[in-house]
Design a protein around this motif. Sequence first.
Motif, PDB file in Angstrom:
ATOM      1  N   LYS A 175      -2.582   9.133  -0.872  1.00  0.00           N
ATOM      2  CA  LYS A 175      -1.340   9.495  -0.196  1.00  0.00           C
ATOM      3  C   LYS A 175      -1.603   9.831   1.269  1.00  0.00           C
ATOM      4  O   LYS A 175      -0.840   9.445   2.158  1.00  0.00           O
ATOM      5  CB  LYS A 175      -0.695  10.706  -0.885  1.00  0.00           C
ATOM      6  CG  LYS A 175      -0.028  10.405  -2.217  1.00  0.00           C
ATOM      7  CD  LYS A 175       0.618  11.675  -2.763  1.00  0.00           C
ATOM      8  CE  LYS A 175       1.275  11.413  -4.118  1.00  0.00           C
ATOM      9  NZ  LYS A 175       1.888  12.655  -4.675  1.00  0.00           N
ATOM     10  N   GLY A 178      -1.716   7.077   3.650  1.00  0.00           N
ATOM     11  CA  GLY A 178      -0.460   6.395   3.922  1.00  0.00           C
ATOM     12  C   GLY A 178      -0.121   5.281   2.956  1.00  0.00           C
ATOM     13  O   GLY A 178       0.776   4.471   3.232  1.00  0.00           O
ATOM     14  N   LEU A 179      -0.808   5.205   1.813  1.00  0.00           N
ATOM     15  CA  LEU A 179      -0.523   4.154   0.837  1.00  0.00           C
ATOM     16  C   LEU A 179       0.781   4.459   0.102  1.00  0.00           C
ATOM     17  O   LEU A 179       1.063   5.607  -0.241  1.00  0.00           O
ATOM     18  CB  LEU A 179      -1.664   4.043  -0.174  1.00  0.00           C
ATOM     19  CG  LEU A 179      -3.044   3.625   0.370  1.00  0.00           C
ATOM     20  CD1 LEU A 179      -4.046   3.565  -0.766  1.00  0.00           C
ATOM     21  CD2 LEU A 179      -2.981   2.289   1.091  1.00  0.00           C
ATOM     22  N   SER A 180       1.563   3.424  -0.129  1.00  0.00           N
ATOM     23  CA  SER A 180       2.798   3.586  -0.876  1.00  0.00           C
ATOM     24  C   SER A 180       2.483   3.818  -2.351  1.00  0.00           C
ATOM     25  O   SER A 180       1.336   3.660  -2.794  1.00  0.00           O
ATOM     26  CB  SER A 180       3.683   2.345  -0.721  1.00  0.00           C
ATOM     27  OG  SER A 180       3.065   1.206  -1.322  1.00  0.00           O
ATOM     28  N   ARG A 181       3.521   4.180  -3.137  1.00  0.00           N
ATOM     29  CA  ARG A 181       3.305   4.422  -4.564  1.00  0.00           C
ATOM     30  C   ARG A 181       2.783   3.168  -5.267  1.00  0.00           C
ATOM     31  O   ARG A 181       1.882   3.252  -6.094  1.00  0.00           O
ATOM     32  CB  ARG A 181       4.612   4.892  -5.207  1.00  0.00           C
ATOM     33  CG  ARG A 181       4.510   5.058  -6.703  1.00  0.00           C
ATOM     34  CD  ARG A 181       5.757   5.680  -7.301  1.00  0.00           C
ATOM     35  NE  ARG A 181       5.940   7.061  -6.881  1.00  0.00           N
ATOM     36  CZ  ARG A 181       6.882   7.864  -7.374  1.00  0.00           C
ATOM     37  NH1 ARG A 181       7.729   7.414  -8.279  1.00  0.00           N
ATOM     38  NH2 ARG A 181       6.993   9.105  -6.941  1.00  0.00           N
ATOM     39  N   THR A 182       3.324   2.024  -4.912  1.00  0.00           N
ATOM     40  CA  THR A 182       2.859   0.766  -5.513  1.00  0.00           C
ATOM     41  C   THR A 182       1.417   0.478  -5.139  1.00  0.00           C
ATOM     42  O   THR A 182       0.614   0.064  -5.985  1.00  0.00           O
ATOM     43  CB  THR A 182       3.761  -0.401  -5.064  1.00  0.00           C
ATOM     44  OG1 THR A 182       5.109  -0.129  -5.427  1.00  0.00           O
ATOM     45  CG2 THR A 182       3.321  -1.700  -5.713  1.00  0.00           C
ATOM     46  N   GLN A 183       1.065   0.686  -3.889  1.00  0.00           N
ATOM     47  CA  GLN A 183      -0.307   0.458  -3.437  1.00  0.00           C
ATOM     48  C   GLN A 183      -1.269   1.434  -4.091  1.00  0.00           C
ATOM     49  O   GLN A 183      -2.387   1.050  -4.465  1.00  0.00           O
ATOM     50  CB  GLN A 183      -0.377   0.586  -1.915  1.00  0.00           C
ATOM     51  CG  GLN A 183       0.295  -0.556  -1.162  1.00  0.00           C
ATOM     52  CD  GLN A 183       0.301  -0.328   0.335  1.00  0.00           C
ATOM     53  OE1 GLN A 183       0.451   0.808   0.814  1.00  0.00           O
ATOM     54  NE2 GLN A 183       0.140  -1.399   1.089  1.00  0.00           N
ATOM     55  N   ARG A 184      -0.843   2.677  -4.251  1.00  0.00           N
ATOM     56  CA  ARG A 184      -1.712   3.658  -4.904  1.00  0.00           C
ATOM     57  C   ARG A 184      -1.978   3.252  -6.350  1.00  0.00           C
ATOM     58  O   ARG A 184      -3.105   3.350  -6.827  1.00  0.00           O
ATOM     59  CB  ARG A 184      -1.071   5.055  -4.873  1.00  0.00           C
ATOM     60  CG  ARG A 184      -0.958   5.660  -3.503  1.00  0.00           C
ATOM     61  CD  ARG A 184      -0.716   7.155  -3.578  1.00  0.00           C
ATOM     62  NE  ARG A 184       0.512   7.486  -4.278  1.00  0.00           N
ATOM     63  CZ  ARG A 184       1.702   7.623  -3.696  1.00  0.00           C
ATOM     64  NH1 ARG A 184       1.829   7.444  -2.392  1.00  0.00           N
ATOM     65  NH2 ARG A 184       2.773   7.946  -4.408  1.00  0.00           N
TER      66      ARG A 184
END
Length: 275
Positions: A175, A178-184
């Motif tokens: 987080k 800066g990763l989005s929820r999908t990327q995480r």
Amino acid sequence: MAFQTLPNGDKQDFPWWLVALAGLALALAITIAVNDLYKQVFETVSRGIGVTIFVTLTGFALACLLGLLLALAGMADSIVLRQVSRFYVEVVRGIPVLVLLFYVAFVGAPGFVSLYNSLTAPLVNAGWLEPLQVRDVSLMWRAIVALCIGYSAFIAEIFRAGIQSVDKGQIEAAKSLGLSRTQRFRLVVLPQALRVIFPPLSNDFVAMVKDSSLVSVLGVADISQAGKIYASGSFRFFESYSIVAYIYLILTIGLSLILRQVEQRMRARQSQAPA
């Protein structure tokens, strides 16, 4: 030596059971080659191998997809999604697969046809579409849907446990990057969860190979159905079901050994990975 020492210090017995099983398999293979009756039975029953493999692969792939969606819904922020997921999992896990097969085939399929015809009634009246009949819905696909529903509830719990096993600190670090929820989920959570998920998931895959034999009750031409038809016509029950068991053992034990090797390689890579 009767055993070998694993990297973690545990002792593993030499697989004499596998040697004995291989000997029995070889003996039966020779019998099939030299005995015309066993050869004929094998040729007849083996015609259902393709159907068994197709039903298993398709059903398991759909079950994994549905199970993943259920697991994500079960961990969602919305209480509605969480409760719907839990309701589905608890209900489906309490129903035998055979009952699901009958329900989907003889209740779900007619219901689907009725709903489809209701929705497409204007197009049917205009002559653009033909009304759908229950017999138009393939029995094989009814069986695949039933297996998908039955196994998705168990697979959902496997995915949930694997996802929750990932260290929360790594998710927080993702987080902060800066990763989005999908990327995480795709880059951080899923790769680590697979290490936990793979062993029970592979067990479920082997179990579905065996449970795919239940589709024979619907007349689907799998291995079991081919053996049942031959046995009922020739009254060679011993020979027929011996060959059926022989083919299932080759499929399930072969898959188990392959998946076990994959699991060991995954563990070896994990142990060699830098901390």
